[in-house]
Design a protein around this motif. Sequence first.
Motif, PDB file in Angstrom:
ATOM      1  N   GLU A  20       0.835  -1.207   0.000  1.00 16.14           N
ATOM      2  CA  GLU A  20       0.000   0.000   0.000  1.00 16.14           C
ATOM      3  C   GLU A  20       0.871   1.258   0.000  1.00 16.14           C
ATOM      4  N   LEU A  21       1.976   1.203   0.729  1.00 16.05           N
ATOM      5  CA  LEU A  21       2.889   2.342   0.754  1.00 16.05           C
ATOM      6  C   LEU A  21       3.514   2.556  -0.626  1.00 16.05           C
ATOM      7  N   SER A  22       3.918   1.476  -1.260  1.00 18.22           N
ATOM      8  CA  SER A  22       4.501   1.585  -2.598  1.00 18.22           C
ATOM      9  C   SER A  22       3.486   2.141  -3.593  1.00 18.22           C
ATOM     10  N   ASN A  23       2.239   1.688  -3.487  1.00 20.96           N
ATOM     11  CA  ASN A  23       1.189   2.193  -4.366  1.00 20.96           C
ATOM     12  C   ASN A  23       0.955   3.678  -4.134  1.00 20.96           C
ATOM     13  N   PHE A  24       1.011   4.076  -2.880  1.00 16.15           N
ATOM     14  CA  PHE A  24       0.850   5.488  -2.527  1.00 16.15           C
ATOM     15  C   PHE A  24       1.958   6.322  -3.170  1.00 16.15           C
ATOM     16  N   LEU A  25       3.179   5.830  -3.062  1.00 17.68           N
ATOM     17  CA  LEU A  25       4.318   6.575  -3.603  1.00 17.68           C
ATOM     18  C   LEU A  25       4.302   6.619  -5.128  1.00 17.68           C
ATOM     19  N   SER A  26       3.812   5.561  -5.739  1.00  8.09           N
ATOM     20  CA  SER A  26       3.796   5.522  -7.198  1.00  8.09           C
ATOM     21  C   SER A  26       2.865   6.570  -7.796  1.00  8.09           C
ATOM     22  N   GLY A  27       1.920   7.033  -6.977  1.00  7.83           N
ATOM     23  CA  GLY A  27       0.998   8.049  -7.454  1.00  7.83           C
ATOM     24  C   GLY A  27       1.471   9.465  -7.229  1.00  7.83           C
ATOM     25  N   LYS A  28       2.683   9.591  -6.667  1.00 10.22           N
ATOM     26  CA  LYS A  28       3.222  10.914  -6.371  1.00 10.22           C
ATOM     27  C   LYS A  28       4.233  11.332  -7.445  1.00 10.22           C
ATOM     28  N   ALA A  29       4.180  12.580  -7.797  1.00  8.44           N
ATOM     29  CA  ALA A  29       5.052  13.088  -8.866  1.00  8.44           C
ATOM     30  C   ALA A  29       6.458  13.394  -8.373  1.00  8.44           C
ATOM     31  N   LYS A  30       6.620  13.492  -7.042  1.00  8.74           N
ATOM     32  CA  LYS A  30       7.939  13.830  -6.508  1.00  8.74           C
ATOM     33  C   LYS A  30       8.142  13.167  -5.156  1.00  8.74           C
ATOM     34  N   VAL A  31       9.376  13.213  -4.671  1.00  8.23           N
ATOM     35  CA  VAL A  31       9.730  12.649  -3.368  1.00  8.23           C
ATOM     36  C   VAL A  31       9.034  13.441  -2.269  1.00  8.23           C
ATOM     37  N   MET A  32       8.487  12.708  -1.282  1.00  2.00           N
ATOM     38  CA  MET A  32       7.807  13.368  -0.162  1.00  2.00           C
ATOM     39  C   MET A  32       8.871  13.901   0.798  1.00  2.00           C
ATOM     40  N   SER A  33       9.101  15.199   0.758  1.00  3.33           N
ATOM     41  CA  SER A  33      10.207  15.753   1.547  1.00  3.33           C
ATOM     42  C   SER A  33       9.888  17.056   2.266  1.00  3.33           C
ATOM     43  N   THR A  34       8.661  17.537   2.143  1.00  2.00           N
ATOM     44  CA  THR A  34       8.232  18.723   2.885  1.00  2.00           C
ATOM     45  C   THR A  34       6.789  18.532   3.314  1.00  2.00           C
ATOM     46  N   ALA A  35       6.383  19.262   4.330  1.00  2.51           N
ATOM     47  CA  ALA A  35       5.018  19.140   4.841  1.00  2.51           C
ATOM     48  C   ALA A  35       3.983  19.492   3.777  1.00  2.51           C
ATOM     49  N   THR A  36       4.327  20.387   2.888  1.00  2.00           N
ATOM     50  CA  THR A  36       3.380  20.814   1.857  1.00  2.00           C
ATOM     51  C   THR A  36       3.143  19.753   0.786  1.00  2.00           C
ATOM     52  N   ASP A  37       3.952  18.693   0.799  1.00  2.00           N
ATOM     53  CA  ASP A  37       3.769  17.614  -0.176  1.00  2.00           C
ATOM     54  C   ASP A  37       2.589  16.713   0.174  1.00  2.00           C
ATOM     55  N   PHE A  38       2.035  16.866   1.380  1.00  2.00           N
ATOM     56  CA  PHE A  38       0.994  15.960   1.866  1.00  2.00           C
ATOM     57  C   PHE A  38      -0.380  16.631   1.845  1.00  2.00           C
ATOM     58  N   THR A  39      -1.350  15.924   1.323  1.00  2.00           N
ATOM     59  CA  THR A  39      -2.733  16.386   1.364  1.00  2.00           C
ATOM     60  C   THR A  39      -3.435  15.773   2.579  1.00  2.00           C
ATOM     61  N   LEU A  40      -4.627  16.251   2.857  1.00  2.00           N
ATOM     62  CA  LEU A  40      -5.420  15.669   3.940  1.00  2.00           C
ATOM     63  C   LEU A  40      -5.699  14.195   3.653  1.00  2.00           C
ATOM     64  N   SER A  41      -5.994  13.878   2.408  1.00  2.00           N
ATOM     65  CA  SER A  41      -6.240  12.490   2.023  1.00  2.00           C
ATOM     66  C   SER A  41      -5.009  11.622   2.274  1.00  2.00           C
ATOM     67  N   ASP A  42      -3.830  12.158   1.984  1.00  2.00           N
ATOM     68  CA  ASP A  42      -2.577  11.442   2.243  1.00  2.00           C
ATOM     69  C   ASP A  42      -2.449  11.117   3.727  1.00  2.00           C
ATOM     70  N   GLU A  43      -2.686  12.115   4.560  1.00  2.00           N
ATOM     71  CA  GLU A  43      -2.519  11.944   6.002  1.00  2.00           C
ATOM     72  C   GLU A  43      -3.500  10.923   6.559  1.00  2.00           C
ATOM     73  N   CYS A  44      -4.726  10.918   6.027  1.00  2.00           N
ATOM     74  CA  CYS A  44      -5.713   9.948   6.494  1.00  2.00           C
ATOM     75  C   CYS A  44      -5.304   8.526   6.129  1.00  2.00           C
ATOM     76  N   LEU A  45      -4.829   8.340   4.891  1.00  2.00           N
ATOM     77  CA  LEU A  45      -4.353   7.019   4.469  1.00  2.00           C
ATOM     78  C   LEU A  45      -3.179   6.572   5.329  1.00  2.00           C
ATOM     79  N   LEU A  46      -2.213   7.443   5.525  1.00  2.00           N
ATOM     80  CA  LEU A  46      -1.021   7.099   6.287  1.00  2.00           C
ATOM     81  C   LEU A  46      -1.352   6.812   7.747  1.00  2.00           C
TER      82      LEU A  46
END
Length: 221
Positions: A20-46
């Motif tokens: 599930e984590l790999s699937n989550f990352l595959s849908g991201k256009a860039k490396v998750m490296s700042t707080a602004t990279d995360f949406t509310l939906s991201d935080e709920c999934l995580l």
Amino acid sequence: MALLPVFTLMSSKFDDYGVELSNFLSGKAKVMSTATDFTLSDECLLEGLLSRSWQEWAHFCRSVVVLSCTGSATSTGVPIVAHPNALSPQHVGGAAAKAKKTPAQPTWGNVVNALRNEVTWGDTDVLATILPRMNVPRHGHLLAAFSQAHESAKAIQTIRNAAAHFNAETMADMVALSSRYVAFQITHPTQALFWTVPASGDYLFRYVLDDLKENASIAIS
């Protein structure tokens, strides 16, 4: 019941969460490296993956202690002789609750009537306290395995608690935790799952799942 099926179940669940984590990352256009990279939906999934991972680890730890006390076998088939006072899982839970509170003997003889009254089984500090006080069979071996898992277990526990009880104090705990990793400033605890571990360069969450599995395999051997 042998210890191997308990490990197999946790390992399988961790593998699922890793997918599930790999699937989550595959849908991201860039490396998750700042707080602004995360949406509310991201935080709920995580937060869901985080909570389930913590619960699986806690269930594994409880199962290993209970089965070691009531009689089992290691992953290599070596019999584990039951503790004479471990009449049921409820007796093990009662002994653990007493052992956490005080080193005074006798630890055994108490019975817990609800799971919510048991100790926090995934907490390696709790395990280090109760295993010798209860004289859990092979407690030296279990202590060694759980001590090796300590940093990963405490990391996931700290992040999970901060997410479940999101406030200034738990965020201060996150700041303290950040000193161990290559971290960026976060606005929600789940974002810390994407801090990186210096020794491996991997995301904290992925590293924790692998590390807990490795040391869990030692605990059942």
